[in-house]
Each structure stands twice: as C-alpha cells, then as structure tokens.
Write an enzyme that holds these catalytic residues in place. Sequence first.
Site, mmCIF file in Angstrom:
data_model
loop_
_atom_site.group_PDB
_atom_site.id
_atom_site.type_symbol
_atom_site.label_atom_id
_atom_site.label_comp_id
_atom_site.label_asym_id
_atom_site.label_seq_id
_atom_site.Cartn_x
_atom_site.Cartn_y
_atom_site.Cartn_z
ATOM 1 N N ASN A 9 0.875 -1.176 0.000
ATOM 2 C CA ASN A 9 0.000 0.000 0.000
ATOM 3 C C ASN A 9 0.911 1.224 0.000
ATOM 4 O OD1 ASN A 9 -1.777 2.059 0.526
ATOM 5 N ND2 ASN A 9 -2.338 1.355 2.589
ATOM 6 N N LYS A 11 0.062 4.249 -0.169
ATOM 7 C CA LYS A 11 -0.571 5.412 0.469
ATOM 8 C C LYS A 11 -0.359 6.651 -0.416
ATOM 9 C CE LYS A 11 0.006 3.088 4.852
ATOM 10 N NZ LYS A 11 0.190 3.159 6.295
ATOM 11 N N HIS A 93 -9.249 1.060 5.325
ATOM 12 C CA HIS A 93 -7.953 1.255 5.987
ATOM 13 C C HIS A 93 -8.154 2.194 7.181
ATOM 14 C CE1 HIS A 93 -3.830 2.403 6.758
ATOM 15 N NE2 HIS A 93 -3.467 1.333 6.081
ATOM 16 N N GLU A 95 -6.525 4.594 8.162
ATOM 17 C CA GLU A 95 -6.318 6.011 7.841
ATOM 18 C C GLU A 95 -7.571 6.596 7.182
ATOM 19 O OE1 GLU A 95 -2.640 5.394 5.756
ATOM 20 O OE2 GLU A 95 -1.708 4.829 7.658
ATOM 21 N N GLU A 163 -4.702 -4.922 10.814
ATOM 22 C CA GLU A 163 -3.662 -3.913 10.987
ATOM 23 C C GLU A 163 -3.902 -3.153 12.291
ATOM 24 O OE1 GLU A 163 -1.804 -2.694 6.958
ATOM 25 O OE2 GLU A 163 -3.563 -1.454 7.266
ATOM 26 N N GLY A 169 3.356 2.179 10.708
ATOM 27 C CA GLY A 169 4.341 3.241 10.530
ATOM 28 C C GLY A 169 5.112 3.603 11.783
ATOM 29 N N SER A 208 4.146 -2.212 10.216
ATOM 30 C CA SER A 208 5.602 -2.288 10.397
ATOM 31 C C SER A 208 6.205 -3.628 9.993
ATOM 32 C CB SER A 208 5.986 -1.937 11.845
ATOM 33 O OG SER A 208 5.594 -0.607 12.142
HETATM 34 P P1 13P Z 1 3.545 0.288 7.507
HETATM 35 O O1 13P Z 1 4.003 -1.001 6.865
HETATM 36 O O2 13P Z 1 4.246 1.499 6.978
HETATM 37 O O3 13P Z 1 3.531 0.188 9.002
HETATM 38 O O4 13P Z 1 2.001 0.493 7.049
HETATM 39 C C1 13P Z 1 1.109 -0.554 7.190
HETATM 40 C C2 13P Z 1 -0.141 -0.185 6.498
HETATM 41 O O5 13P Z 1 -0.888 0.662 6.951
HETATM 42 C C3 13P Z 1 -0.449 -0.860 5.227
HETATM 43 O O6 13P Z 1 -1.751 -0.613 4.824
#
Ligand code: 13P
Length: 248
Positions: A9, A11, A93, A95, A163, A169, A208
């Site tokens: 992803n 983003k 997601h 976010e 997640e 992150g 992560s």
């Molecule tokens: P990271 O791998 O950067 O922690 O992000 C995970 C994520 O939100 C994938 O959708």
Amino acid sequence: MARKLAAGNWKMNGTNASLAEITALAKAHPDPNCDVLICPPATLLSRLAEKTTGTAIKTGGQDCHAASSGAHTGDISAEMIADAGGSHIIVGHSERRADHGETDADIAAKTRAVWNAGLVAVICVGETLAEREAGQTIDIVAGQLAGSVPNGANGDNTVIAYEPVWAIGTGKVPTLDEIAAVHADIRDRLTTRFGDAGNDMPILYGGSVKPSNADDIFRVADVDGALVGGASLKAEDFGGIIAALERA
Ligand code: 13P
C-alpha cells in the site's frame, strides 16, 4: 486453503519516478509462489497496470466510492479502478476510518461496490492503542468484521487485513502470540459465518512489516501474507518480504 498474498500500500507516496521500483521488483520476482499486489496512488494506477502486464504483479486501488459513477467530486469508483487495470481495492484502511470518518457500514457498501466491479476487496480491521490497552482488541476487531464484511464474502472476492493502528508506521509490532490470537479469532469468526469459504479468505497482517521480521510473522498460524506500507516503496525491501512469504 487461503492463497498467500504480499500486498503493498503506497498510500500518498509515489510519482512516475517510482515506477522504476516496479520494474526492479518484477525482474527480481518473475514467478513467485504467492500473489503480489501493489496499490499505488490513483494517479499511477493505469501506468502501473501497464508496467506490470505480463508480470506476476497485480495492481490495486487504495479506496473507492460506494457508487459506480455520479456527482462525487474527487472520488473514484471501483469500475474506474477496474478500467485502469486494477484487480483489488483496499477498503476500510484505518487512515480512511480516521481521516474521513468511514464507518463499518460505509466500508460494507464500498466492498459491495468492489464486488460489483468484479474485483477483490481487501477489508482492513484493527484496534487503536487505547483499545488494546483496555483489553478490547478482540471485541473491536470482531465488531469491525461483522459490520464491514457483507454477506457473500468468499475466498475469491475478499481478503481480510488485520492492521493494529498502533503498529502502522511506528516500528512497533505485536508479539507473535498477540498476532496469532487475533488471526485465530478472525478465522474462527469467518468460518462460523461463511462456512468453508471462511477458510479460503486470506488473512493478512499489516503494521511495520519489514524483511527483518517477515519470516517470523509468516510462520504464525493463519497469517496468509502481509499488507505493507513503508517497506513496499522500495523494490529491495518489498522483495525481501515476498521472498519471506515464498519460504513460509
Ligand atoms: P507500515 O508497513 O508502513 O507500518 O504500514 C502498514 C499499512 O498501513 C499498510 O496498509
């Protein structure tokens, strides 16, 4: 049995220059024994889909509107993502849930839109740090699953991604036992609700994931792959995660 999937992803990251990473990734992994998916920003969808034609890499969207077309400035539909060459769409997601106030009902509607376009929905669930510390992880994830996954889900149209919000992150990862407990509970709820089809839906872990921790995470029961943010941006890092999934 669920198919294995390494999903990236991107983003809100990536420009034309980033497509070089895809060329390198496709070259390094011409014939992986797992599915590989990259979800770039919408601006790169069709170019990435063109670039990956004839390779093992699939292309996906990061979100879609629940309607197939109409007066929704700035939004894109699942049909448009299909038209651009996408095969999967991430929905729900954390976010999107946090930044855009998306509810479980919104996510269920988007998932139906993904299916109507003939694509696979990658439905995300996961608890916040406060919820984990309050001992609510299983209840929160169960509630999100019940509300976000519509009737009709099966191994061909749905992937679940667990997640934990606090692991995204941050470099923080749950213990393997903690991942195992949530994935086992998700599998249990999927099979209770969908029967055998519940065993066919891949359950990804996200938060992560790096080449350095991927082998351990992929050895956990009911972890069928990963949804990767930061480490999916570089071919070398994502390639390391694909290689770990191939070994698992
Ligand atoms: P990271 O791998 O950067 O922690 O992000 C995970 C994520 O939100 C994938 O959708």
